[in-house]
Motif scaffolding. Sequence first.
Motif, short mmCIF file in Angstrom:
data_model
loop_
_atom_site.label_atom_id
_atom_site.label_comp_id
_atom_site.label_asym_id
_atom_site.label_seq_id
_atom_site.Cartn_x
_atom_site.Cartn_y
_atom_site.Cartn_z
N ALA A 197 0.08 0.24 -9.03
CA ALA A 197 -0.81 1.05 -9.69
C ALA A 197 -2.67 1.23 -8.69
CB ALA A 197 -1.16 0.95 -11.20
N CYS A 198 -2.32 -0.52 -8.89
CA CYS A 198 -4.28 -0.59 -8.20
C CYS A 198 -3.52 -0.08 -6.75
CB CYS A 198 -4.49 -2.39 -8.13
SG CYS A 198 -4.88 -2.13 -10.54
N HIS A 199 -3.29 -1.14 -6.00
CA HIS A 199 -2.31 -1.65 -4.81
C HIS A 199 -2.12 -0.54 -4.05
CE1 HIS A 199 -4.12 -4.94 -4.73
NE2 HIS A 199 -2.93 -5.68 -5.90
N ALA A 200 -1.68 0.60 -4.59
CA ALA A 200 -0.30 1.24 -3.82
C ALA A 200 -1.58 2.70 -3.25
CB ALA A 200 0.54 2.22 -4.04
N GLN A 201 -1.39 3.36 -2.05
CA GLN A 201 -2.02 4.60 -1.82
C GLN A 201 -1.80 5.08 -1.37
OE1 GLN A 201 -4.46 2.75 1.70
NE2 GLN A 201 -3.43 2.56 2.93
N HIS A 210 0.43 -1.47 0.12
CA HIS A 210 -0.10 0.42 -0.50
C HIS A 210 0.95 1.01 -0.48
CE1 HIS A 210 -3.37 -2.36 1.30
NE2 HIS A 210 -3.78 -2.06 0.06
N GLY A 211 2.17 1.27 0.16
CA GLY A 211 2.70 2.35 -0.08
C GLY A 211 3.91 2.28 -0.91
N GLY A 212 3.65 1.67 -1.56
CA GLY A 212 4.37 1.38 -2.93
C GLY A 212 5.85 1.31 -2.66
N HIS A 213 5.76 0.69 -1.72
CA HIS A 213 7.55 0.48 -0.68
C HIS A 213 8.02 -0.73 -1.63
CE1 HIS A 213 6.71 3.53 1.41
NE2 HIS A 213 5.89 3.04 2.28
N TYR A 214 8.51 -0.81 -2.59
CA TYR A 214 9.52 -2.31 -3.34
C TYR A 214 10.52 -2.45 -2.50
CZ TYR A 214 11.47 -4.92 -7.44
OH TYR A 214 11.82 -6.36 -8.14
N ASP A 215 11.27 -1.52 -2.42
CA ASP A 215 13.19 -1.45 -1.42
C ASP A 215 12.63 -2.50 -0.42
OD1 ASP A 215 11.45 0.81 -0.81
OD2 ASP A 215 13.14 0.73 0.69
N ARG A 216 11.42 -2.60 0.18
CA ARG A 216 11.39 -3.40 1.24
C ARG A 216 10.60 -4.99 1.38
NH1 ARG A 216 7.50 -0.16 6.02
NH2 ARG A 216 8.28 -2.27 7.24
N LEU A 217 10.94 -5.32 -0.20
CA LEU A 217 10.24 -6.68 -0.57
C LEU A 217 11.80 -7.67 0.85
CD1 LEU A 217 8.64 -6.43 -4.01
CD2 LEU A 217 7.93 -7.23 -1.84
N PRO A 218 12.58 -7.44 0.09
CA PRO A 218 13.59 -8.52 1.30
C PRO A 218 13.48 -8.74 1.62
CG PRO A 218 14.86 -7.00 -0.28
CD PRO A 218 13.69 -6.38 -0.32
N GLU A 219 12.84 -7.91 2.89
CA GLU A 219 12.42 -8.67 4.61
C GLU A 219 11.38 -8.98 4.61
OE1 GLU A 219 12.32 -8.28 8.66
OE2 GLU A 219 14.41 -8.43 6.62
#
Length: 322
Positions: free
Chosen positions: A318-322, A56-65
């Motif tokens: 595009a659909c999920h970030a807010q 929801h925050g569009g934080h792709y960089d947090r995906l490893p965690e």
Amino acid sequence: MTIMLRRYSWIAVLGLLFSTAGCDSLAIRFAPEKTADPAPTSLSKQAKDLFWEALHGGHYDRLPEVRRLLTAAYLENPRNPEISLLLAHAHLWTIAERTRLADVPPGITDHAILAEKYFTEAHRLNPGDDRIPGWLGGVKLALGQIHRDERLTREGYFMLHDAIRAFPEFNDFSAGYVLSSKPRDDDKFREGLDDMWDNLDRCAGERIDRMNPDYRKYLAQETQSGPKRVCWNSRIAPHNFEGFFLNMGDMLMKNGQPAVAGRIYAIATLSKSYASWPYRSLLEARLTQAEPRARLFQAADPTPHPEIMFNSAHACTACHAQ
């Protein structure tokens, strides 16, 4: 006599081998099914919360965690269907928005393999969720193309068709979105565009005008229950409506229909939450650059083709970030 004894000995050995093989087969066939155990734990709650916070925050960089925690939660309880599903989506998001990476490693495709694994687990544990075959079919289709495996490609394609029959309001989009990546002169691309129109028809409850689509009269149908709930924004996908029309407009632009694409893009602006959509500037730029973008798509060499939502840095968000 000795020859006969040897013959009978071999027959006995072969019989033993076949009987053992039969026992193996029966043992596998009658093994207990893996069943769902959705009982939450503190770890599973932490993993789920982090997934949704990142998406929801569009934080792709947090995906490893996100992947680390979800994997740990899965290993703690491999029978939790929601954890399996979110772990599949975490891997899918990783590969879907890979253009965010400065350097895309070859191993990025392994995330598609892992997404298939966990979507399969999620479907096995929750066969009543008719959305899952749409995601799983799309991943199988992608894997078949990556590995040049025609059998797997066809398996994914027909799984998408089965998914559409089970839940068309959702899976028409799933199929159309995946097929949007095909070349514009490919029959599968045109099929994907038809899927998008069919999706609109089902959400509206009637056939939408293909040349002059006007969605304003259907806005009063917005609902958060039943099959048509997926036609609108929700807690899970806060800008589902806007993202749908961004993607469909991109497909129409790619198809050489800039005027219709403009009308489809404009429908996204009717959303009550349009003003807070993080990607509204992308859509507005497309509206002002419709004709030049359409001309670029006509080039035989795909290198200058403009970006479309699929395979972009906002393929999921595009659909999920807010």
